[in-house]
Design a protein around this motif. Sequence first.
Motif, PDB file in Angstrom:
ATOM      1  N   ARG A  27       2.474  53.166  -1.200  1.00 34.85           N
ATOM      2  CA  ARG A  27       3.113  54.084  -0.255  1.00 34.85           C
ATOM      3  C   ARG A  27       2.654  53.914   1.191  1.00 34.85           C
ATOM      4  NH1 ARG A  27       5.072  58.421  -3.332  1.00 34.85           N
ATOM      5  NH2 ARG A  27       5.671  57.558  -5.349  1.00 34.85           N
ATOM      6  N   LEU A  28       1.486  53.277   1.382  1.00 34.11           N
ATOM      7  CA  LEU A  28       0.943  53.198   2.742  1.00 34.11           C
ATOM      8  C   LEU A  28       0.753  51.763   3.205  1.00 34.11           C
ATOM      9  CD1 LEU A  28      -0.092  54.814   5.161  1.00 34.11           C
ATOM     10  CD2 LEU A  28      -2.359  54.808   4.112  1.00 34.11           C
ATOM     11  N   ILE A  29      -0.020  50.986   2.479  1.00 34.40           N
ATOM     12  CA  ILE A  29      -0.338  49.628   2.939  1.00 34.40           C
ATOM     13  C   ILE A  29       0.895  48.739   2.948  1.00 34.40           C
ATOM     14  CG2 ILE A  29      -1.670  47.551   2.438  1.00 34.40           C
ATOM     15  CD1 ILE A  29      -3.849  49.345   1.268  1.00 34.40           C
ATOM     16  N   GLU A  30       1.634  48.730   1.863  1.00 36.62           N
ATOM     17  CA  GLU A  30       2.790  47.840   1.793  1.00 36.62           C
ATOM     18  C   GLU A  30       3.953  48.330   2.643  1.00 36.62           C
ATOM     19  OE1 GLU A  30       3.843  47.062  -2.251  1.00 36.62           O
ATOM     20  OE2 GLU A  30       1.840  46.328  -2.769  1.00 36.62           O
ATOM     21  N   ASN A  31       4.055  49.624   2.836  1.00 39.15           N
ATOM     22  CA  ASN A  31       5.109  50.172   3.700  1.00 39.15           C
ATOM     23  C   ASN A  31       4.811  49.958   5.165  1.00 39.15           C
ATOM     24  OD1 ASN A  31       6.766  51.006   1.656  1.00 39.15           O
ATOM     25  ND2 ASN A  31       6.006  53.111   1.631  1.00 39.15           N
TER      26      ASN A  31
END
Length: 293
Positions: free
Chosen positions: A285-289
């Motif tokens: 939800r955070l790093i890849e987005n």
Amino acid sequence: MHLRWLILSACLLVVLPAAYALGAETAVGVAIDDFSYTDTSAEPANQTAAHERRLAAFMAALRQDIGADRRYRLVPSAQDGAAFKVIGGIQKTSTLVQWAKVAVIDVSAKKIVMDKLYTFRGDNDESWERAEIFVSREIMAALATPAPIALAVFEFELDDNTAAPAAGLAAADASYLAEVTGSVRDALGQSGRYRLVDVGSANEKAVKARALRDCGGCEAAIAQGLGADQSLIGVVRRVSRTEYTLGFQVRDARTAAVLARGDSGLRLGADYSWKRGAVRLVSDRLIENQPQQ
């Protein structure tokens, strides 16, 4: 190393200028200070004149290469509109080995976006030219890469719906929460997008009580006080002794606006799998987005 100490000391001095404004200019202002030169090779011949000439040619070529890129415009200093400052130094350590220390500083954000030490062989015009070509490419790559976001990752908290209100945090739960926090911090730090800010000095009541989830966004101001751009809090919600959900929230440290959040939304396994679930949730939800700063 003497050279590294000099450059890092200089970094502390050059990040102080006020924020820049590009106005109508579309190109990013870049200020390039003359690099220092140190010869510790102990060679008997005095090569000062040759080194001064080669260093001058190196700096002229470096400025020409960066100035030739239409994305950038060379300016004398931060006060003249520089968004980035380039500083460096070269040290000759032996007859055939030289080191080049280069740092690029985002003046407005007061962040070092590049801090590298290079080695190149030889001390003649050709070797210096090769070194300059390589260094200029590295600098332009750093200029085009956003600075890591300074992120304050607070300790994950436990929202235990199975415990009595007066019950404290069990030793086993504290251990699992520490693993969750450490693993999430490792994943964020290794992503290259974030620079983790130490939260150990935060002594606010909500931090000590592990109750940031209930403080109405106070973690943002605490993070700002620690020098962070953003804050992250995470919560493990225990539904039963063998079921839990996970959630996290990221806020802008200046405005307290919520920038990102994630929730597992599913009842997952027992406490020993908290770490795995938290890392997966933050990664998805955070790093890849990759939310924008």
